[in-house]
Design a protein around this motif. Sequence first.
Motif, PDB file in Angstrom:
ATOM      1  N   ALA A 310       0.969  -1.182  -0.094  1.00 40.66           N
ATOM      2  CA  ALA A 310       0.122  -0.003   0.069  1.00 40.66           C
ATOM      3  C   ALA A 310       0.849   1.043   0.029  1.00 40.66           C
ATOM      4  O   ALA A 310       0.502   2.188  -0.576  1.00 40.66           O
ATOM      5  N   SER A 311       1.933   1.048   0.658  1.00 46.95           N
ATOM      6  CA  SER A 311       2.874   2.405   0.818  1.00 46.95           C
ATOM      7  C   SER A 311       3.461   2.602  -0.436  1.00 46.95           C
ATOM      8  O   SER A 311       3.704   3.803  -1.039  1.00 46.95           O
ATOM      9  N   GLU A 312       3.991   1.680  -1.222  1.00 42.09           N
ATOM     10  CA  GLU A 312       4.327   1.752  -2.593  1.00 42.09           C
ATOM     11  C   GLU A 312       3.638   2.405  -3.670  1.00 42.09           C
ATOM     12  O   GLU A 312       3.700   3.206  -4.368  1.00 42.09           O
ATOM     13  N   MET A 313       2.019   1.820  -3.488  1.00 42.82           N
ATOM     14  CA  MET A 313       1.079   2.395  -4.393  1.00 42.82           C
ATOM     15  C   MET A 313       0.941   4.121  -4.129  1.00 42.82           C
ATOM     16  O   MET A 313       0.592   4.860  -4.607  1.00 42.82           O
ATOM     17  N   LEU A 314       1.029   4.297  -2.795  1.00 44.33           N
ATOM     18  CA  LEU A 314       0.815   5.790  -2.400  1.00 44.33           C
ATOM     19  C   LEU A 314       1.761   6.610  -2.733  1.00 44.33           C
ATOM     20  O   LEU A 314       1.615   7.487  -3.304  1.00 44.33           O
ATOM     21  N   LEU A 315       3.456   6.097  -2.673  1.00 47.36           N
ATOM     22  CA  LEU A 315       4.308   6.702  -3.188  1.00 47.36           C
ATOM     23  C   LEU A 315       3.998   7.052  -4.951  1.00 47.36           C
ATOM     24  O   LEU A 315       4.536   8.075  -5.106  1.00 47.36           O
ATOM     25  N   ARG A 316       3.577   6.225  -5.504  1.00 46.75           N
ATOM     26  CA  ARG A 316       3.413   6.426  -6.805  1.00 46.75           C
ATOM     27  C   ARG A 316       2.308   7.353  -7.178  1.00 46.75           C
ATOM     28  O   ARG A 316       2.572   8.127  -8.107  1.00 46.75           O
ATOM     29  N   MET A 317       1.406   7.302  -6.308  1.00 46.70           N
ATOM     30  CA  MET A 317       0.343   8.304  -6.749  1.00 46.70           C
ATOM     31  C   MET A 317       1.007   9.816  -6.211  1.00 46.70           C
ATOM     32  O   MET A 317       0.461  10.850  -6.789  1.00 46.70           O
ATOM     33  N   LEU A 318       1.703   9.638  -5.189  1.00 44.28           N
ATOM     34  CA  LEU A 318       2.199  11.169  -4.757  1.00 44.28           C
ATOM     35  C   LEU A 318       3.421  11.731  -5.972  1.00 44.28           C
ATOM     36  O   LEU A 318       3.520  12.799  -5.904  1.00 44.28           O
ATOM     37  N   SER A 319       3.828  10.655  -6.547  1.00 42.40           N
ATOM     38  CA  SER A 319       4.795  11.131  -7.679  1.00 42.40           C
ATOM     39  C   SER A 319       4.130  11.355  -9.089  1.00 42.40           C
ATOM     40  O   SER A 319       4.802  11.647 -10.035  1.00 42.40           O
ATOM     41  N   GLY A 320       2.649  11.458  -8.780  1.00 44.07           N
ATOM     42  CA  GLY A 320       2.104  11.578 -10.188  1.00 44.07           C
ATOM     43  C   GLY A 320       1.625  10.387 -11.113  1.00 44.07           C
ATOM     44  O   GLY A 320       1.342  10.321 -12.223  1.00 44.07           O
ATOM     45  N   THR A 321       1.804   9.195 -10.265  1.00 44.88           N
ATOM     46  CA  THR A 321       1.703   7.825 -11.295  1.00 44.88           C
ATOM     47  C   THR A 321       0.659   7.255 -10.765  1.00 44.88           C
ATOM     48  O   THR A 321       0.441   6.896  -9.483  1.00 44.88           O
ATOM     49  N   LYS A 322      -0.365   6.535 -11.639  1.00 51.15           N
ATOM     50  CA  LYS A 322      -1.270   5.831 -11.150  1.00 51.15           C
ATOM     51  C   LYS A 322      -0.806   4.372 -10.773  1.00 51.15           C
ATOM     52  O   LYS A 322      -0.240   3.665 -11.469  1.00 51.15           O
ATOM     53  N   PRO A 323      -1.121   3.706  -9.539  1.00 47.80           N
ATOM     54  CA  PRO A 323      -0.411   2.576  -9.535  1.00 47.80           C
ATOM     55  C   PRO A 323      -1.564   1.302 -10.084  1.00 47.80           C
ATOM     56  O   PRO A 323      -2.716   1.618 -10.358  1.00 47.80           O
ATOM     57  N   GLU A 324      -0.950   0.221 -10.096  1.00 47.87           N
ATOM     58  CA  GLU A 324      -1.590  -0.955 -10.486  1.00 47.87           C
ATOM     59  C   GLU A 324      -2.785  -1.235  -9.340  1.00 47.87           C
ATOM     60  O   GLU A 324      -2.064  -1.578  -8.239  1.00 47.87           O
ATOM     61  N   SER A 325      -3.975  -1.402  -9.695  1.00 51.57           N
ATOM     62  CA  SER A 325      -4.516  -1.691  -8.396  1.00 51.57           C
ATOM     63  C   SER A 325      -6.032  -2.803  -9.007  1.00 51.57           C
ATOM     64  O   SER A 325      -6.469  -2.442 -10.343  1.00 51.57           O
TER      65      SER A 325
END
Length: 339
Positions: A310-325
């Motif tokens: 979940a943290s990795e996904m949040l980091l991707r969102m904070l860097s402007g990238t949509k995480p795989e979900s």
Amino acid sequence: MTHEHPGVGRASPTLDDVARASGVSRATVSRVVNGGHLVSSATMAAVHEAITRLGYRPNRAARALVSRRTGAVAVVVPETNDRVFSDPFFGMAYQGALEAFRGMDVQVLLAMAQPGEEAASMARYLGSGHVDGAIVLSHHGPEVARQLATGSHPVVFIGDPEVPGLPYVDLDQPEASAMATRHLIERGATRIASITGPMDMHAGMERLSGFEAALAEAGLAPVAVAEGDFTLRGGEEAAAQLLERAPDLDALFIASDLMALGALRTLRRAARRVPEDVAVVGFDDSSAALQASPQLTTVTNPACELARTASEMLLRMLSGTKPESPAILHSQLVVRQSA
């Protein structure tokens, strides 16, 4: 995810390696990497020399995070203090989030709801400017997700938020529960009952679904089902209900180790031997499984890994990238004395 443990076969150097090579702290290296604030010129030179020599490449998502306004993220748990501090799952999940953000000069805050607190108040907290984003776990029903999704800050859920489009990581709950139930059936149990999780939680419903599916595969049906609340006391009370409804039950699938610990107390008071009279399988593979007597057969629910993902996904969102979900993890059966 970059694992910050030196050793053979690692793909690339880490922040830890640069800190050791330059003789400074992780936090100092992070400050240099992210702009050099409050760092002497000599220290900056030493760090940059180590970065060049080791070939270190800063994590872009981490840089994006520490350059945001607050440098803080929240692990939001819509549960009471008693529930959070008594269930080992929450401590392990928080530890997983801490590990994921280590070395980034980011505060990982634990935010707990008070009894009766509405989802709207949690949404106001996340929108108040105290944090840049949040990880939410143990939410009851989709209303929390709906409220938090309306804010401007990114949110990732541990557990299906039941709102399409929201990012989340989860365990394959039905698969794990079916695995636990099949183990009881393979041991020869035919009168199997279950203590479920709360039915206002997706995990509670999915674990019951997996239990019922595995029984149906074997041509069986539950002899009794009682709803629990993921607490030790709740497990004690639900087990007493089950013994009253189905006194000849020969196995129990229990949707958390903590509830199973309580159920063992009830079985002991009723003079039911475990596993000779009643086989018991729990869920979580938490410290409660090892505290039990006999120790619990259970299925894994990797809280640390769920929170790290979940943290990795949040980091991707904070860097402007949509995480795989969604990101779906899988469970394993751990056989001990109770079954």
